[in-house]
Write an enzyme that holds these catalytic residues in place. Structure first.
Site, mmCIF file in Angstrom:
data_model
loop_
_atom_site.group_PDB
_atom_site.id
_atom_site.type_symbol
_atom_site.label_atom_id
_atom_site.label_comp_id
_atom_site.label_asym_id
_atom_site.label_seq_id
_atom_site.Cartn_x
_atom_site.Cartn_y
_atom_site.Cartn_z
ATOM 1 N N THR A 154 0.853 -1.194 0.000
ATOM 2 C CA THR A 154 0.000 0.000 0.000
ATOM 3 C C THR A 154 0.885 1.240 0.000
ATOM 4 O O THR A 154 1.921 1.267 0.663
ATOM 5 C CB THR A 154 -0.956 0.009 1.219
ATOM 6 O OG1 THR A 154 -1.765 1.189 1.168
ATOM 7 C CG2 THR A 154 -0.201 -0.010 2.539
ATOM 8 N N HIS A 203 2.490 -11.684 14.143
ATOM 9 C CA HIS A 203 3.561 -12.278 14.937
ATOM 10 C C HIS A 203 3.264 -13.726 15.316
ATOM 11 O O HIS A 203 4.149 -14.452 15.786
ATOM 12 C CB HIS A 203 3.780 -11.442 16.209
ATOM 13 C CG HIS A 203 5.185 -11.470 16.727
ATOM 14 N ND1 HIS A 203 6.111 -12.408 16.326
ATOM 15 C CD2 HIS A 203 5.835 -10.674 17.625
ATOM 16 C CE1 HIS A 203 7.251 -12.197 16.945
ATOM 17 N NE2 HIS A 203 7.114 -11.143 17.742
#
Length: 411
Positions: free
Chosen positions: A322, A374
């Site tokens: 993006t 994560h």
């Protein structure tokens, strides 16, 4: 013959659409394949074409949620097409003046009738009036959202008393329903924040090497490839696909208790469209040349701009890029595009002083951000991935072009 037009299925998982805009009015004559409505699904905005020619009768209003397969309009296929020349031939010179006035005023009456009445014309329901009295708010100062401008109980609850001395400035509010697409985007963004262990790591890139290549080759590249420009996105896409192959965990996603790894790189590219942010996918970007990446991004951006993006264009994707820099963003923490595990945020390019070989020099610099899940990507992989992207962008000649820019750019 009366033809029932039903909502077609935009995709396997889509059960409902929303009528965003009717492009015709009740009683209009429509031609076969003419676009009669725009419908929002939770993935894209699509045009609804007429299945036959005839007089149309609308069976749903703008903003209505309609199940796939439900009837949204009727088309009388036996109705004759109105003649466009008939009104002009029937004009009487002696009476055309008054008739012309009536015919011009009549169409204007429709939008006036649809315009919500002013606050003074609205009436409060008994429950709403009681709440307004308790707040010491005059009903004439509240805009009603009920039928005919009626002030509902919810309007009264949300009304805020005027504080301090009135200044005479505008204090109007507007309440609009979000499109189905926007509601789905909001739902996915909240889910990404709540359901992933999202973390963001940052780095900065010296854009001088890329600028030197673009300045030298962009004009001949555009002339050679039929108007396709040599932008930054091809360099970033190539750098990302290289880094994904070095750190495959970033190119994977969670599925319950399992990890799905991909041996291909389908890169979702965030582009701005009339209905908001769209994320179409560049398929197998690892196999594309610079021209191939730029051409595919241009094709998808044009489709998004023209409202022709399809569900298939946005389905899939293993990683997202993006570019908030086009709007002037200096730094941000992009949100993961689920079910993907990583997203790279580009930002604006600003000339800043940096240390180069012990000396201070001015260079065009860009901050880059990698947000990642994560749960599946550890710090070593995330930081290593972003460093690999930085290395490729700061040494594109060797790492992305094999020291042969003319061959890499197909010149």
């Amino acid at each position: 013959m009366i033809l029932e037009m039903k909502v077609p299925s935009p995709g396997e998982s889509i059960k409902e659409v929303e009528i965003a805009t009717w492009l015709v009015k009740d009683g209009d004559y429509v031609e076969k394949d003419q676009a009669i409505a725009e419908v929002d699904s939770d993935k894209a905005t699509l045009e609804l074409p007429a299945e036959a020619s005839g007089i149309i009768t609308l069976k749903a209003e703008e903003g209505d949620a309609v199940a796939v397969g439900a009837v949204v309009c009727l088309i009388d296929t036996s109705a004759a097409k109105p003649s466009g020349d008939a009104p002009a031939a029937a004009v009487d010179p002696e009476t055309s003046g008054p008739k012309a006035v009536v015919e011009t005023v009549a169409p204007k009456a429709e939008p006036v009738a649809q315009t919500p009445p002013s606050a003074a014309e609205g009436h409060a329901s008994p429950a709403a009036r009681k709440i307004l009295d308790e707040k010491n708010i005059a009903p004439t100062t509240v805009s009603g959202t009920g039928k005919g401008g009626r002030i509902t109980k919810e309007d009264a609850v949300n009304a805020v008393p005027s504080m301090g001395t009135p200044t005479g400035g505008s204090r109007g509010t507007e309440r609009t329903k979000l499109s189905m697409l926007r509601r789905k985007v909001a739902e996915r963004l909240v889910a990404a924040k709540n359901e992933t262990a999202m973390l963001t790591t940052f780095n900065e890139v010296n854009m001088t090497p890329i600028n030197l290549i673009r300045n030298e080759y962009k004009d001949v590249f555009k002339a050679k490839h039929g108007g396709v420009g040599l932008g930054y996105m091809s360099f970033f896409t190539k750098a990302v696909t290289r880094a994904l192959q070095l750190y495959p965990d970033v190119n994977s996603m969670m599925d319950g208790d399992h990890k799905i790894a991909f041996d291909f790189c389908d890169i979702s590219i965030a582009v701005s469209g009339p209905k908001g942010l769209m994320v179409p996918v560049v398929r197998n970007a690892e196999n594309l040349t610079f021209r191939g990446v730029e051409a595919d991004i241009k094709r998808l951006a044009i489709k998004a701009r023209d409202g022709q993006i399809t569900v298939d264009d946005m389905t899939g994707g293993t990683f997202t890029i993006t570019n908030g820099g086009v709007f002037g963003s200096m730094l941000s923490t992009p949100i993961i595009n689920p079910p993907q595990s990583g997203i790279l945020g580009m930002h604006n390019i600003i000339e800043r002083p940096i240390a180069v070989n012990g000396k201070v020099e001015i260079h065009p610099m860009m901050y880059v951000a990698l947000s990642y899940d994560h749960r599946i990507i550890d710090g070593r992989e995330s930081v290593g991935f972003l460093v690999a992207v930085k290395e490729a962008l700061e040494n594109p000649m060797e790492l992305l072009m094999d020291n042969n820019p003319k061959k890499a750019l197909e010149l």
